[in-house]
Every structure is written in C-alpha cells, then in structure tokens.
Design a protein around this motif. Structure first.
Motif, PDB file in Angstrom:
ATOM      1  N   SER A 334       0.905  -1.236   0.130  1.00  0.00           N
ATOM      2  CA  SER A 334       0.056   0.041   0.026  1.00  0.00           C
ATOM      3  C   SER A 334       0.863   1.128  -0.187  1.00  0.00           C
ATOM      4  N   ALA A 335       0.321   2.458   0.000  1.00  0.00           N
ATOM      5  CA  ALA A 335       1.118   3.818  -0.012  1.00  0.00           C
ATOM      6  C   ALA A 335       1.990   3.686   1.198  1.00  0.00           C
ATOM      7  N   GLU A 336       1.414   3.309   2.424  1.00  0.00           N
ATOM      8  CA  GLU A 336       2.305   3.262   3.648  1.00  0.00           C
ATOM      9  C   GLU A 336       3.219   2.129   3.782  1.00  0.00           C
ATOM     10  N   SER A 337       2.844   0.924   2.976  1.00  0.00           N
ATOM     11  CA  SER A 337       3.841  -0.139   3.321  1.00  0.00           C
ATOM     12  C   SER A 337       4.907  -0.153   2.202  1.00  0.00           C
ATOM     13  N   GLN A 359      21.806  -1.207  -8.841  1.00  0.00           N
ATOM     14  CA  GLN A 359      20.511  -1.646  -8.343  1.00  0.00           C
ATOM     15  C   GLN A 359      19.522  -0.410  -8.648  1.00  0.00           C
ATOM     16  N   TRP A 360      19.700   0.665  -8.634  1.00  0.00           N
ATOM     17  CA  TRP A 360      18.917   1.820  -8.836  1.00  0.00           C
ATOM     18  C   TRP A 360      18.229   1.766 -10.213  1.00  0.00           C
ATOM     19  N   ALA A 361      19.208   1.614 -11.003  1.00  0.00           N
ATOM     20  CA  ALA A 361      18.754   1.361 -12.495  1.00  0.00           C
ATOM     21  C   ALA A 361      17.887   0.003 -12.721  1.00  0.00           C
ATOM     22  N   VAL A 362      17.918  -0.859 -11.907  1.00  0.00           N
ATOM     23  CA  VAL A 362      17.141  -2.073 -12.009  1.00  0.00           C
ATOM     24  C   VAL A 362      15.836  -1.896 -11.382  1.00  0.00           C
ATOM     25  N   GLN A 363      15.704  -1.046 -10.001  1.00  0.00           N
ATOM     26  CA  GLN A 363      14.617  -0.923  -9.454  1.00  0.00           C
ATOM     27  C   GLN A 363      13.768   0.340  -9.341  1.00  0.00           C
ATOM     28  N   ALA A 364      14.382   1.739 -10.123  1.00  0.00           N
ATOM     29  CA  ALA A 364      13.848   2.690 -10.042  1.00  0.00           C
ATOM     30  C   ALA A 364      12.359   2.548 -11.161  1.00  0.00           C
ATOM     31  N   PRO A 365      12.625   1.677 -12.444  1.00  0.00           N
ATOM     32  CA  PRO A 365      11.474   1.771 -13.358  1.00  0.00           C
ATOM     33  C   PRO A 365      10.442   1.224 -12.618  1.00  0.00           C
ATOM     34  N   ILE A 366      10.468   0.280 -11.527  1.00  0.00           N
ATOM     35  CA  ILE A 366       9.549  -0.565 -10.905  1.00  0.00           C
ATOM     36  C   ILE A 366       8.977   0.073  -9.624  1.00  0.00           C
ATOM     37  N   VAL A 367       9.907   0.675  -8.746  1.00  0.00           N
ATOM     38  CA  VAL A 367       9.387   1.238  -7.565  1.00  0.00           C
ATOM     39  C   VAL A 367       8.623   2.588  -7.562  1.00  0.00           C
ATOM     40  N   LEU A 368       9.225   3.196  -8.516  1.00  0.00           N
ATOM     41  CA  LEU A 368       8.795   4.828  -8.788  1.00  0.00           C
ATOM     42  C   LEU A 368       7.464   4.989  -9.465  1.00  0.00           C
ATOM     43  N   PRO A 369       7.169   3.969 -10.314  1.00  0.00           N
ATOM     44  CA  PRO A 369       5.687   4.051 -10.937  1.00  0.00           C
ATOM     45  C   PRO A 369       4.710   3.703  -9.915  1.00  0.00           C
ATOM     46  N   LEU A 374       0.411   4.346  -6.195  1.00  0.00           N
ATOM     47  CA  LEU A 374      -0.272   4.171  -4.860  1.00  0.00           C
ATOM     48  C   LEU A 374      -0.341   5.705  -4.121  1.00  0.00           C
ATOM     49  N   GLY A 375       0.344   6.666  -4.530  1.00  0.00           N
ATOM     50  CA  GLY A 375       0.387   7.950  -3.919  1.00  0.00           C
ATOM     51  C   GLY A 375       1.204   7.825  -2.707  1.00  0.00           C
TER      52      GLY A 375
END
Length: 437
Positions: A334-337, A359-369, A374-375
């Motif tokens: 969720s937005a909080e978790s 690692q940021w190049a791998v995860q940024a396109p996933i976690v940021l959207p 989720l806000g």
C-alpha cells in the motif's frame, strides 16, 4: 545471549561460506539457471545476455577502484595515521575499542563510503596494537559502520535523483537532498544506528578466554618511502614542493568548481577531492606511490569480480528476474507499506547486484511508478531502495573484500557477527522508514 548466538553462526559461516570469488561463480550459475527455468530466456539468449553485459561496468568499476584507492591513500597519510593513532591511544579496554571503532567507522562512512571502509579498518588495526580485544569482532565492528553510507553524503541514489537530467526524472523530477538525506526519517535512521550499533557490537564481545587476539607486531604497517635521494630523478620523486604543488592545483580547481561554477557533488568530484587531498597530505610523489602500492592490494577483488556482477546484472534485467522479485513485493503493498517492501526487495536484489547505482537502475523503473500509482512518498521510497542496498552489504562479501585484505582476515572470520548486525539494523531501518514522519 547475543554472543552465544554469534558463536554458532560464526562456526556455520566458517564451515560453509566460500571465498567471495567462488560466491560470485555460484551466483552466476544460479542466476543463469533461474533465467532459463523461470523466464522466456533460452540458454543461448541467457548466455548472450551474460556475455554482452560482462564489460558493462568497466567505467563504474574503475570509479570504484579509484574511490577505494584514493580513500585508502588519504587514510594512510601521516596526518590521518597520527590522528587515528592518537584516538586509539584513548582506548583503555576492549569494550572502549569496540565502541570507538564503530563510531569512527560510521562517521567516516557517512562522509564517504570508500573513506569509511579504509579508515574503519585502519583504526581497528591501530586499536588492536594497543588493546587486547577480539580482532574478528573489532574488524566486524568497523565494517558495520559501512551500513550508513547510502544515507550519507556519498549515497548514489540520493545524489542521482538530485541531479538535473537523471534517468528517472520522468517519475520523480529533481528531488533535493533536503527531502532525502536530510529528511527527518533518514536522520532518524542515522541517529538511531549511531546509538544501537555500538551497543550491539559491545554485546557481541566474547569472554576473555574466547577472544582471538592478534600479535600487535603483525599489524604494524610497513614504513613508507624514506630513502635519501641521491640522483636528480630521486630528488624529484621526494620533492615536497612538487607533490604539494600539484595537490594544491587540484584542490584549487575543486574550489573554483564549487564556488564559482556552483558545481554539484558527484562520484568523479568525490574521487578528485580524495585524490588531491591524499597527494597534498603525502607531500612527496614517492610517499604517495608507496601508499598506492599498499592501497591497490585491497582493490583486487573489485577488479576480478565486478565483470561477473555486470554479467549477473545484465541477465537479471534482460530476463526480468529483478523485476519479478521487486514486483512480488510491490503487489502486496500500500502507500504506507511500499517503503518497507521496497527496502526488503532492495536488500534481496543487492545480494545479486551489489552496486548501488546499478541496483537503482534496476529498481527505479519498478518502484517509482508503483509509488506514483499508490500515492506513496517518492523520496521515502527512493531512500528505502538505498537503505536496502546498504543493509545487506553486511552479508554480501563483495564490499568487505578491501576491509578483509587490509585486516588480513577472511570473510568467514567476521560474517557470524555480521548476521546479527544485519538482523538488528534491519529492524531499526524498517521501523524508521515505516513510522517516522
């Protein structure tokens, strides 16, 4: 109680943990196998992705080598050595040595990760020459200070997203350091770890009869170049004016860069700062080169292993394995978790991709959207990835290589302690990411 837990963990690690190079070979085979079994990749495409990516991190690997070497050379200057020796003389007991090395290593790592790694282990050696203390725990305590680096002034994720034109700008825009490095939740993590880690390491101190004490004579660093110059060439090599002058030229450029060009802090500038400080403080080219010969030994692991990690990273990205791991956590968020699960997923991925920038190049396109959908708090999610990367470095032997090389230990000598440090620090970081406003 903690020491009783650490002892069997140390024995398990000593028995089953291979050399880090063996570890990266096994990891390569595991990732290739997983890509073929669980993704659309064929054996040929997986092999091609691995081979094509094998050299992708050469520039970054060179930067890592340089930041380690420049940090080591700076830490090994007469000024820093005398300062560390003076601090070490204040330790009057094993307990004091453990607390002091943890705090010094944490402070130095917060300033710069390469400097922190080297200063921590050199300070551990200085303490071990004066106090009868378990050398394994002393080095493990110095390495535990490394955990704060990604929340400090050289953190690759917060520095990247604070730079205009960074690759994830479409999701985050430019996020100033005031929202990441100096945000209340990040400062809470730093302050809490500065309190908790020395106490934890002190609790891990074995009983006197169980301590591994090293002969102080084995920890004495070889003297740097002191030969009297007899030829014109040697006089140039030992010229204080020549060495100091070029160091000051470099520092003058950096002053111009920051003051008149309003330049931003980045990896190359950090390397230049440490290099020119080292040159200036060593004074003579001969002394600097002698220090370089010692420093470069600790970089051998980076040189041989980074290409393998680049290959692993390429397979992880092209096969979708990294995305699958991250998405598995995000699906239950969720937005909080989301910051908590981003932290956990980053910790897992870091074991296979031990590069903060990579690692940021791998995860940024996933976690940021996902954070946007989720806000969730974008700076907090970004720092959660950064902290996950720093967190599992405690059990990822890659970054321990230079520390172990300088200390003269093996990974299995400290990893039993590091497992407990991982568990406790993980609770602290996760709690602050989740509940501190």
């Amino acid at each position: 109680m903690l020491n009783r837990i650490a002892q069997p963990l140390s024995k398990v690690v000593e028995r089953y943990l291979p050399d880090p190079f063996v570890f990266v070979i096994l990891l390569t085979l595991i990732v290739l196998g997983c890509a073929v079994l669980w993704t659309p990749m064929t054996p040929i495409s997986a092999l091609q992705a691995w081979g094509d990516g094998f050299w992708n991190l050469l520039a970054f690997a060179m930067q890592m080598v340089l930041i380690l070497i420049s940090g080591h050379m700076l830490a090994n200057t007469p000024f820093c050595s005398k300062l560390l020796d003076k601090l070490a003389s204040k330790a009057t007991s094993a307990a004091a040595a453990i607390v002091m090395v943890t705090l010094v290593a944490m402070l130095a790592s917060w300033i710069n990760w390469g400097f922190g790694l080297v200063v921590g282990v050199l300070f551990a050696k200085a303490l071990a020459r004066r106090v009868a203390v378990d050398y394994r725990l002393l080095v493990a305590s110095s390495y535990s200070g490394f955990i704060v680096w990604h929340g400090g002034l050289s953190g690759s994720v917060p520095l990247t997203i604070a730079t205009l034109g960074h690759f994830a700008e479409q999701w985050t825009g430019v996020i100033e350091a005031s929202s990441t490095l100096f945000a209340p939740f990040n400062l809470a993590i730093i302050v809490t770890l500065f309190i908790v880690m020395p106490i934890l390491n002190l609790a891990l101190l074995p009983k006197p009869q169980q301590r591994v004490i090293v002969d102080p004579r084995q920890l004495t660093a070889p003297p740097l170049a002191t030969a009297t110059p007899t030829t014109p060439a040697e006089q140039l090599e030992h010229s204080r004016m020549l060495g100091t002058l070029i160091g000051l030229v470099g520092l003058s450029y950096l002053g111009y860069y920051f003051i008149f060009l309003a330049g931003a802090l980045n990896l190359n500038i950090v390397i230049a700062l440490f290099l020119f400080l080292a040159i200036t403080l060593h004074q003579t080219p001969a002394r600097l080169l002698a220090s370089l010969q010692t420093a470069i030994q600790g970089a051998s692991g980076i040189v041989i292993q980074f290409p393998f990690y680049a290959g692993i990273m390429a397979v992880m990205v092209k096969s979708g394995l990294a995305a699958d791991i991250a998405n598995a956590f995000i699906a239950i968020s969720s937005a909080e978790s989301l910051p908590f699960w981003s932290f956990i997923s980053a910790g897992l991925i870091n074991i296979m991709v031990p590069s903060g920038g990579g690692q940021w190049a791998v995860q940024a396109p996933i976690v940021l959207p996902a954070a946007e959908a989720l806000g969730a708090d974008l700076p907090r999610v970004a720092m959660a990835v950064a902290w996950g990367d720093a967190w599992t470095n405690l059990i990822q032997p890659f970054w321990a290589l230079p520390v172990l090389a300088i200390a003269g230990l093996r990974a299995k000598d400290i990893m039993g302690f590091c497992v407990l440090q991982l568990c406790v620090s993980g609770i602290v970081i996760a709690a602050c990411l989740t509940w501190v406003a």
